[in-house]
Design an enzyme around this catalytic site. Sequence first.
Site, PDB file in Angstrom:
ATOM      1  N   CYS A 196     -12.208  75.826  16.177  1.00 32.85           N
ATOM      2  CA  CYS A 196     -13.014  75.337  15.279  1.00 32.85           C
ATOM      3  C   CYS A 196     -13.971  74.461  16.143  1.00 32.85           C
ATOM      4  O   CYS A 196     -14.936  74.893  16.984  1.00 32.85           O
ATOM      5  CB  CYS A 196     -12.218  74.332  14.104  1.00 32.85           C
ATOM      6  N   HIS A 241      -8.949  78.338  12.120  1.00 28.26           N
ATOM      7  CA  HIS A 241      -7.633  77.586  12.299  1.00 28.26           C
ATOM      8  C   HIS A 241      -6.645  78.514  12.304  1.00 28.26           C
ATOM      9  O   HIS A 241      -5.946  78.770  11.261  1.00 28.26           O
ATOM     10  CB  HIS A 241      -7.316  76.268  11.573  1.00 28.26           C
ATOM     11  N   GLU A 252      -3.563  77.875  13.333  1.00 23.52           N
ATOM     12  CA  GLU A 252      -2.396  77.099  13.123  1.00 23.52           C
ATOM     13  C   GLU A 252      -2.359  76.879  11.534  1.00 23.52           C
ATOM     14  O   GLU A 252      -1.174  76.342  11.041  1.00 23.52           O
ATOM     15  CB  GLU A 252      -2.298  75.990  13.665  1.00 23.52           C
TER      16      GLU A 252
END
Length: 214
Positions: A80, A190, A192
């Site tokens: 990001c 993202h 994660e």
Amino acid sequence: MTIAIVDYGVGNLQSLKKAFAYFGVTTSIEEDAAQIEKADALVLPGVGSFEAGMRGLHVRHLAGTVKSFSEAGKPILGICLGAQLLLDEGHEFGIHKGLGIISGNVVRFPEFPQKEKVPHVGWNGVRQPSTVSWTGSILQGLGDEPEFYFVHSYILVPDATEHILGRTTYGGVEFCSVIKKGNTIGVQFHPEKSGKIGLALIKNYIDLVERNAE
């Protein structure tokens, strides 16, 4: 194998640490240049403005460390804001100098042909440009158009198409969502926060780091 998650005052650090731990890989959260230099690879996360991100790196004297890491051919994964900082300039709240590892700028989404809101928030697909291969990359084996979770208002605009590894369309606007130069990689989304497909991308990065360390 040692992977350092760079703490420069912004970012989603603990969830990233958990994503790597899922594969039995221990990471360390670091803001000390000497410790980062010893690592085999690093992750540059980030949430927030371009200016704040670069200020965080400079205050900790880490901008040169990250650039030297890339020049040495050691793997970097920017996520990001961390991906955006890899470019030359960010045009958010003024014009701010980035790390300059990959030539290009970070600009706000242009006018949408379809009415969509900014920021771009939610799941979206990543497509492979016809001029590049995903073989051996962090996107290998993830399907024709894997979907990841995005939260951003500004987009990556690299100067050279050869540095574009993935593209995404939002509101009728196609933009670069994955950049790559050597072993330096940036993703606008993202991983994660992207469930199983995000974990698969993290595993691909771990594999890349292991190959590079051999």
